[in-house]
Design an enzyme around this catalytic site. Structure first.
Site, PDB file in Angstrom:
ATOM      1  N   CYS A   1      30.241  44.722  74.304  1.00 15.09           N
ATOM      2  CA  CYS A   1      30.655  44.367  75.655  1.00 15.09           C
ATOM      3  C   CYS A   1      32.177  44.340  75.727  1.00 15.09           C
ATOM      4  O   CYS A   1      32.837  43.713  74.890  1.00 15.09           O
ATOM      5  CB  CYS A   1      30.077  42.999  76.026  1.00 15.09           C
TER       6      CYS A   1
ATOM      7  N   CYS B   1      27.890  37.026  78.434  1.00 14.66           N
ATOM      8  CA  CYS B   1      28.837  36.718  79.512  1.00 14.66           C
ATOM      9  C   CYS B   1      28.304  37.062  80.906  1.00 14.66           C
ATOM     10  O   CYS B   1      28.969  36.766  81.899  1.00 14.66           O
ATOM     11  CB  CYS B   1      30.169  37.420  79.272  1.00 14.66           C
TER      12      CYS B   1
ATOM     13  N   CYS C   1      33.232  40.403  76.289  1.00 14.88           N
ATOM     14  CA  CYS C   1      33.075  39.317  75.296  1.00 14.88           C
ATOM     15  C   CYS C   1      32.838  39.810  73.882  1.00 14.88           C
ATOM     16  O   CYS C   1      32.690  39.003  72.969  1.00 14.88           O
ATOM     17  CB  CYS C   1      31.950  38.380  75.731  1.00 14.88           C
TER      18      CYS C   1
ATOM     19  N   CYS D   1      21.144  53.348  81.292  1.00 14.61           N
ATOM     20  CA  CYS D   1      22.255  54.103  81.861  1.00 14.61           C
ATOM     21  C   CYS D   1      23.420  53.118  82.022  1.00 14.61           C
ATOM     22  O   CYS D   1      23.404  52.276  82.919  1.00 14.61           O
ATOM     23  CB  CYS D   1      21.814  54.691  83.197  1.00 14.61           C
TER      24      CYS D   1
END
Length: 160
Positions: A76, A127, A79, A148
């Site tokens: 991510c 998050c 985070c 996706c």
């Protein structure tokens, strides 16, 4: 007769509003990583902020992660939670990085109606950042799923 009809309509409207508010409270989840909008804006690029925090979509074929083929993990961008392994990435031809599965427990599913019908939205489980959507047109020989994902929501960490 008009008074009774008006009271009935008013009571109906108020009951609908109350239920909608209760449902939105139920959906509110506490995430491990919580920041203010100002903190997210300092941390993320404008595109990453738009995607992760405003549930936006980047233009197709614009992410350099589309062509990333090295072994590693996609985390991510907000985070750094590991979300996808490169061994589960495939070329869907859609213009966004696509994966047939996520790292177990790190991606949550939600439902969004932003374009008028229900779609399975994918979010970072740490998050709450918007990643993209899940579809049932992925590789049949594996899971049949296609996650996706907006490349702006991810960072790539090569395998050491």
């Amino acid at each position: 007769m008009r008074k009774i009809a008006s009271i009935f309509i008013l009571a109906f409207i108020m009951s609908c509003t109350g239920n909608a508010q209760e449902k939105s409270k139920e959906k509110k989840k506490n995430y491990k990583v919580v920041k203010t909008d100002a903190e997210w804006k300092k941390l993320l690029s404008p595109t990453a902020y738009y995607v992760l925090r405003e549930a936006g979509t980047e233009r197709p074929f614009t992410s350099p992660l589309n062509n990333e083929k090295k072994a590693g993990t996609f985390v991510c961008a907000g985070c750094k939670t590991p979300l996808y392994k490169s061994k589960h990435k495939f070329d869907s031809g859609t213009g966004w990085p696509s994966f047939d599965r996520a790292v177990k427990g790190n991606v949550e599913k939600d439902v969004d109606y932003k374009i008028g019908y229900a779609r399975t939205e994918l979010k970072c489980n740490t998050c709450g950042g918007h990643l993209g959507h899940s579809f049932d047109d992925g590789p049949r020989e594996t899971t049949g799923k296609r996650h996706c994902i907006n490349g702006a929501a991810l960072e790539f960490v090569p395998k050491k």
